[in-house]
Design a protein around this motif. Sequence first.
Motif, PDB file in Angstrom:
ATOM      1  N   ASN A  92      34.638  49.823  45.431  1.00 54.47           N
ATOM      2  CA  ASN A  92      34.643  49.103  46.715  1.00 54.47           C
ATOM      3  C   ASN A  92      34.290  47.628  46.525  1.00 54.47           C
ATOM      4  O   ASN A  92      33.876  46.952  47.470  1.00 54.47           O
ATOM      5  CB  ASN A  92      33.677  49.756  47.714  1.00 54.47           C
ATOM      6  N   LYS A  93      34.448  47.130  45.301  1.00 56.11           N
ATOM      7  CA  LYS A  93      34.179  45.720  45.023  1.00 56.11           C
ATOM      8  C   LYS A  93      35.380  44.865  45.410  1.00 56.11           C
ATOM      9  O   LYS A  93      36.533  45.269  45.243  1.00 56.11           O
ATOM     10  CB  LYS A  93      33.883  45.506  43.534  1.00 56.11           C
ATOM     11  N   SER A  94      35.081  43.673  45.897  1.00 54.01           N
ATOM     12  CA  SER A  94      36.137  42.719  46.234  1.00 54.01           C
ATOM     13  C   SER A  94      36.273  41.731  45.079  1.00 54.01           C
ATOM     14  O   SER A  94      35.295  41.068  44.703  1.00 54.01           O
ATOM     15  CB  SER A  94      35.783  41.985  47.526  1.00 54.01           C
ATOM     16  N   VAL A  95      37.467  41.642  44.490  1.00 49.73           N
ATOM     17  CA  VAL A  95      37.695  40.718  43.376  1.00 49.73           C
ATOM     18  C   VAL A  95      38.911  39.846  43.687  1.00 49.73           C
ATOM     19  O   VAL A  95      39.798  40.243  44.443  1.00 49.73           O
ATOM     20  CB  VAL A  95      37.910  41.455  42.040  1.00 49.73           C
ATOM     21  N   THR A  96      38.916  38.680  43.102  1.00 54.77           N
ATOM     22  CA  THR A  96      40.035  37.751  43.265  1.00 54.77           C
ATOM     23  C   THR A  96      40.524  37.338  41.889  1.00 54.77           C
ATOM     24  O   THR A  96      39.729  36.936  41.032  1.00 54.77           O
ATOM     25  CB  THR A  96      39.624  36.514  44.074  1.00 54.77           C
ATOM     26  N   ILE A  97      41.828  37.430  41.684  1.00 56.09           N
ATOM     27  CA  ILE A  97      42.429  37.084  40.391  1.00 56.09           C
ATOM     28  C   ILE A  97      43.349  35.889  40.582  1.00 56.09           C
ATOM     29  O   ILE A  97      44.213  35.880  41.469  1.00 56.09           O
ATOM     30  CB  ILE A  97      43.255  38.255  39.819  1.00 56.09           C
ATOM     31  N   GLY A  98      43.144  34.885  39.751  1.00 58.75           N
ATOM     32  CA  GLY A  98      44.044  33.742  39.763  1.00 58.75           C
ATOM     33  C   GLY A  98      45.241  34.015  38.871  1.00 58.75           C
ATOM     34  O   GLY A  98      45.087  34.477  37.743  1.00 58.75           O
ATOM     35  N   VAL A  99      46.440  33.765  39.371  1.00 60.83           N
ATOM     36  CA  VAL A  99      47.659  34.041  38.602  1.00 60.83           C
ATOM     37  C   VAL A  99      48.288  32.727  38.180  1.00 60.83           C
ATOM     38  O   VAL A  99      48.627  31.883  39.023  1.00 60.83           O
ATOM     39  CB  VAL A  99      48.674  34.846  39.442  1.00 60.83           C
ATOM     40  N   ILE A 100      48.427  32.543  36.863  1.00 65.75           N
ATOM     41  CA  ILE A 100      49.000  31.309  36.349  1.00 65.75           C
ATOM     42  C   ILE A 100      50.086  31.552  35.302  1.00 65.75           C
ATOM     43  O   ILE A 100      50.915  30.693  35.055  1.00 65.75           O
ATOM     44  CB  ILE A 100      47.887  30.403  35.774  1.00 65.75           C
TER      45      ILE A 100
END
Length: 444
Positions: A313-321
Amino acid sequence: MATIQFRVRSKANKNVSIKIRLSIDRNNVFELNTGFTINPKDWSAPTGLPKQNNPENKLLSSALKKLDSFIIDNLNTDLGKSVLIDSNWLESKINGCFSRVVKTDKGLLINHIQYIIDNANTRKVKNKIGLSPSTIKNYSLFKKIILEYQKKIKKQIQFIEVTKLFVDKFTNWLVNDKKYSTNYAGKQLEILKTVCIDAEKNDIPITPYSKIIQHFRESEKDRYIQTLSFAELEKIKNVDLSNIEYLNLFKKENPELTKNISINPESLNNVRNWILLGCEIGQRGGDLLGITASNIRYNGKGYYIDVIQQKTNKSVTIGVIAPHVVQIIENELPKKIPHQKLNEYAKVICKLSGIVEIVKGTKLNKETNRKELGNYPKYELIASHCFRRSFASNYYKKMHTSVLIGITGHSKESLFLAYINQREDKDANADLFMKLYEDINKDK
């Protein structure tokens, strides 16, 4: 005046129950089992106690004398308080004298497992409420295992029976009879310990040992993980999946590998994109397949993928490059497919891409339904969980570990390193400190 007698009502040449007879008056006589047993040949009818012919009988005699005094003392006290004296009272005093726990439905292991499952959505875990779907699934599978073990031992398991001897026998059954892997067997012991501790919080008596049950995992040297390197991902990115004639020939030559899936350019390209995306964002298979356009943001500089991980239930953000992943996002996200299909297609994609070297690992034996260690072509061992490990392994030491675990969602570095089968590199930490120190003081 109340009297107490101990009696043995059998002459059989085997252990029988010792009964206690409490007589208050002619109309109030109660007789119950004491919970102790003895062979009639060791019983002395004149004394109403065991013969003093061995150490065990001497201890038993002391216990019965203790019970006699305990009941007389409590009887006098409770009669003065006008407490009802009956069979239930006598039973409670027998149990109370020796601190015995009465077996009840509440004290059944299987019932409390079901209680946890039934109340999963309102259970508090750290600062959150509700168990994750994967945790509920683990409890449900554990319940099935306990039900099967109860059939094996032909009895229902009470919490007060979860002793070291019980755990040792249960472990032996998990490992030797059921042939579960080291990790899976260890996980069941971990859940057993958790259930016991939770039961105690709900005022259910448990054994002291159940709170210190030792669970286990396979050692690092026994773990074989599979990842796709940057070079192998390049092969996957460049493999030609458009030649229908070749694909038909491939299907004909690999009937077992392709029997459940359609071998056509559209389906294969779709899975290729899932593989490339998965190896670049480091999420579990279920979270990966759940990504839609609503998870993606563009802020003028680049793309961000926001994911709430199902397991934690963790919120993560991934940067896509990575250009090839940006291209996948901008053109069209791959179409969602069943998780099992993704695993089946991934093996085909990898074989078509020439990822066929022989490696050591574990593979499911469909006849025994157990994983077996051996040497196999690498493509046979690739599944969706390899995508997340590939991301973590490929970028380890190329980026700060803190950045990587912020994306994978591991709670601490030690778990991240265990996940990719790496030991903590203390020299690397020291090198990083010195580099950062130089950066901070470069103008001085």
